[in-house]
Design an enzyme around this catalytic site. Structure first.
Site, PDB file in Angstrom:
ATOM      1  N   ARG A  33       0.801  -1.220   0.000  1.00 35.83           N
ATOM      2  CA  ARG A  33       0.000   0.000   0.000  1.00 35.83           C
ATOM      3  C   ARG A  33       0.836   1.273   0.000  1.00 35.83           C
ATOM      4  NH1 ARG A  33      -4.464   0.522   4.598  1.00 35.83           N
ATOM      5  NH2 ARG A  33      -5.055  -1.445   3.622  1.00 35.83           N
ATOM      6  N   HIS A  79      -7.592  -5.174  -8.020  1.00 37.91           N
ATOM      7  CA  HIS A  79      -7.458  -4.409  -6.769  1.00 37.91           C
ATOM      8  C   HIS A  79      -8.792  -4.419  -6.018  1.00 37.91           C
ATOM      9  CE1 HIS A  79      -4.958  -1.624  -4.461  1.00 37.91           C
ATOM     10  NE2 HIS A  79      -6.013  -0.842  -4.288  1.00 37.91           N
ATOM     11  N   TYR A 123     -18.443  11.006 -15.171  1.00 31.02           N
ATOM     12  CA  TYR A 123     -18.379  12.170 -16.058  1.00 31.02           C
ATOM     13  C   TYR A 123     -17.016  12.338 -16.729  1.00 31.02           C
ATOM     14  CZ  TYR A 123     -22.610  13.504 -13.499  1.00 31.02           C
ATOM     15  OH  TYR A 123     -23.850  13.509 -12.941  1.00 31.02           O
TER      16      TYR A 123
END
Length: 740
Positions: A33, A79, A123
């Site tokens: 991470r 993931h 969008y």
């Protein structure tokens, strides 16, 4: 077996169970991470985003796809985490003010330097950039290892081929468990030139590498003003910091007026938050030279700063802003990365570059072996074609009449199984003389390529020459134009500017109160009773000091470090004040010993519990930085305990063993910093409990209300500096009875 385990309970200590699980969590955070890989500069989420976008064929030359589609593929295949976290990572890769070399090209609203969020992923659209394409180049040529995905249904790369120096070029930041990383971005062309030099001279010192890459290159520009020696030490050790300032110019107006135009701000500073900070400081009257600030930014930054009067020097105005606002900031360097063996450790600059070069050699060898295998396979097929072209009639007869044409062909023409398979699948229209000529040309070209690949794999020197040419091509590819040009200017540290003459502070008497918990405030006037003022619950009065608002105060902590505060900057009013650690970077584990007014001609004796000390001039204890200045050096277990003004010519000290010593102040050396000398020799386990300075002509008043003691009264304890001292007289060890 499962029936035997059903209902089985095993006793385990809670501490052991927690430790085992926490270590597993910590390692997961570190490895998967927070820390980037030194080879490609990627964390797993970024690597998976780029690989998923390549699988979607979102190349720089192709069209855009909705970010929601990309995020869906990433969390569905590679993931298994929240879509919001993946989208935030993708957005950052597309922000040209956050990433020096964007890896994703965005279409739509991807946020702004003001801190505005990006539009929802439904969008926005995205595709890979040329930089990302370079990072992925060769991934289909067996350049890197792959591992199964979390559901074992697919495979993902362990690391990217990394033809672009992503770790240093784009930097990295992350907080793991017990460790963190912070790497500033640099100029890619400069990194490639430094790496090219390292190939020629593998033992090149950091100082030489810095001639090619002199410092960070932030996407928002600015001016780097860190000292060269400090930068070199940071790059050598992998730890340090870089001081950057905003870039500004003076714009002349009518009738001699002028304004300052800020066109670039330090990296990771939000413009809107910066303006709010400056406005708050103006309300608090901490920016007395600034009249107004306006934001006239469009796509480019343009902050307009108006001075109160045109007689102020622009440099002085900006210095007041640099000292208290984010127009000047520090970016820390902590090159804590995962090495090629997936081990987290801090590396220096040379080791980081060398690790990337070693990875590039491994990628080159693997790609060359992969290509060599493909060439040998194709040559084998072509040799089979040439063998049958000489006997086309016999081949046609075998295919037409034979029940098992494949083994018959292999036996008749000494073909391999692969060659026979391709001959049988050959199209009839290929059976012409012209095709045979083309095959011979292709074979000759492949034989030449094979010889070149074998020569490359057999010579380390040839491999490094090839890598050097690749570096030069990368520097040329990403070093030109608006993307490649250096944005951060590297300048010499500015000379200190005295602001006392420019900033007029009204002189007024103040009493500074410092609580036991470290809360400080200034109250107007002298002769104030500290006990009459309230403190926070659980807190109480600690120290007080009478001064003037124009004076500077010196603070000594138990670690031997001193800090300078301006009396005018201390919080006023009827509240509890402010934590003093907000005004100065005091170490959390250290306590405040005392504070006093700095006097240009003053001197103080600094001493530790162990009985060592020295005389230091006040001017040598003035510290402009928030981090203070280390004046008294201490051994392990020791602490600074005394800071006494030199107001006389004699010193008297007393240890916890009740032995006292008196000697002349002139016996103590005057130093600017250091460990000092022995003041009184103390047995092991004993400490210095008192130190005073007095005038031999006026005498010593040891306890309030006692008569002054003359030199004759001190004859029994008078000696040389560093003596053990003699038993203290009773008038020193016993307080006089109070008079009622």
């Amino acid at each position: 077996m499962s029936q035997d385990l059903a209902g089985h309970i095993e006793d385990t200590k809670l501490a052991d169970a927690l430790s085992e699980r926490y270590i597993a969590y910590a390692m997961s955070t570190i490895m998967a991470r927070s820390l980037p890989d030194v080879r490609d500069g990627m964390k797993p989420v970024h690597r998976r985003i780029l690989y998923a976008m390549q699988q979607l064929k979102l190349d720089p030359s192709s069209g855009f796809k909705k970010c929601a589609r990309v995020v869906g593929d990433v969390i569905g295949k590679f993931h298994p985490h929240g879509d919001a976290a993946v989208y935030e990572a993708l957005v950052r890769l597309a922000q040209d003010f956050a990433v020096r070399y964007p890896l994703v090209e965005g279409q739509g609203n991807f946020g702004s330097i003001d801190g505005d969020n990006a539009a929802a992923m439904r969008y926005t659209e995205s595709r890979l950039t040329e930089v990302a394409k370079a990072l992925l180049e060769g991934i289909e040529d067996d350049a890197v290892d792959f591992r199964p995905t979390y559901d074992n249904e697919d495979a993902e790369p362990v690391v990217l081929p990394g033809a672009f120096p992503n770790l240093l070029a784009n930097g990295a930041a992350g907080i793991a468990v017990g460790m963190a990383t912070s790497i500033p971005p640099h100029n890619a062309a400069e990194i490639c030139r430094a790496a090219r030099h390292l190939i020629d001279d593998p033992q090149a010192p950091v100082e030489t590498l810095m001639q090619y890459m002199p410092g960070p290159d932030f996407p928002t520009g600015g001016v780097l003003i860190e000292e060269a020696q400090s930068m070199r030490a940071a790059y050598e050790t992998g730890r340090g910091s870089f001081r950057t300032r905003a870039r500004w110019d003076v714009e002349q107006g009518r009738f001699g007026t002028w304004t300052v135009i800020v066109t670039e701000i330090p990296y990771q500073v939000q413009k809107s938050r910066l303006i709010e900070q400056i406005a708050e400081l103006m309300e608090q009257k901490k920016l007395p030279l600034l009249a107004d600030i306006r934001d006239e930014s469009t796509t480019d930054i343009r902050l307009v700063l108006e001075p109160k009067t045109k007689g102020i020097e622009p440099e002085v105005l900006m210095e007041t802003l640099f000292r208290v606002t984010a127009l000047e900031s520090r970016f820390s360097l902590n090159m804590n990365v995962l090495d090629a063996n997936r081990v987290p450790r801090v590396m220096g600059l040379r080791e980081v570059i060398q690790s990337w070069l070693d990875h590039r050699e491994i990628v080159l060898v693997r790609r060359s072996n992969h290509r060599l295998s493909a060439v040998e396979r194709r040559l084998e097929i072509l040799e089979g074609f040439l063998a049958v072209y000489l006997n086309l009639d016999e081949v046609i007869r075998i295919i037409r009449e034979g029940d098992e044409p494949k083994p018959e062909l292999m036996l008749a023409f000494s073909l391999t199984e692969l060659q026979a398979e391709y001959v049988l699948n050959m199209r009839l229209r290929s059976l012409r003389r012209l095709e045979e000529i083309e095959i011979r040309k292709e074979r000759d070209a492949l034989l030449k390529e094979k010889a070149g690949l074998e020569g490359l794999l057999g010579s380390e020197r040839k491999r490094w020459n090839r890598i050097g040419k690749e570096l030069e091509a990368t520097a040329a590819r990403f070093g030109d134009g608006a993307l490649g040009a250096r944005r951060t200017q590297i300048a010499a540290p500015p000379a200190p500017i005295d602001l006392s003459a420019a900033i007029q502070v009204d002189r007024e008497p103040l009493t500074v109160l410092l609580s036991r918990e470290g809360w400080v405030r200034a109250i107007k006037g002298h002769g104030i009773d500290p006990e009459s003022h309230k403190f926070k619950e659980g807190d109480a009065f600690g120290l007080s000091l009478e001064c003037q608002s124009t004076e500077r105060l010196c603070l000594l902590v138990s670690g031997g470090r001193v800090f300078t505060l301006k009396a005018a900057d201390l919080p006023r009013g009827r509240g509890f004040g402010q934590p003093i650690r907000v005004l100065a970077d005091l170490p959390q584990e250290e306590e405040i010993v005392t504070f006093f007014v700095l006097d240009e001609n003053g001197r103080h004796i600094l001493a530790s519990e162990s009985g060592r000390g020295m005389v230091v001039r006040d001017v040598d204890m003035a510290a402009e930085k928030r981090t203070g200045k280390q004046v008294l050096t201490l051994r392990d277990g020791d602490r600074a305990s005394f800071c006494v003004a030199v107001t006389g010519d004699q010193i008297v000290t007393m240890g916890s063993n009740r032995k006292a010593l008196s000697f002349a102040v002139s016996a103590l050396p005057e130093m600017t910093k250091g460990m000092g000398v022995t003041i009184q020799k103390l047995p092991p386990g004993q400490r210095l409990v008192d130190l005073r300075v007095f005038s031999s002509t006026e005498g010593l008043v040891w306890h309030e209300g006692q008569k002054p003691r003359s030199e004759a009264d001190l004859a029994s304890i008078t000696g040389k500096r560093a003596d053990q001292g003699k038993a203290a007289p009773q008038w020193m060890t016993r307080k006089p009875a109070s008079r009622g």
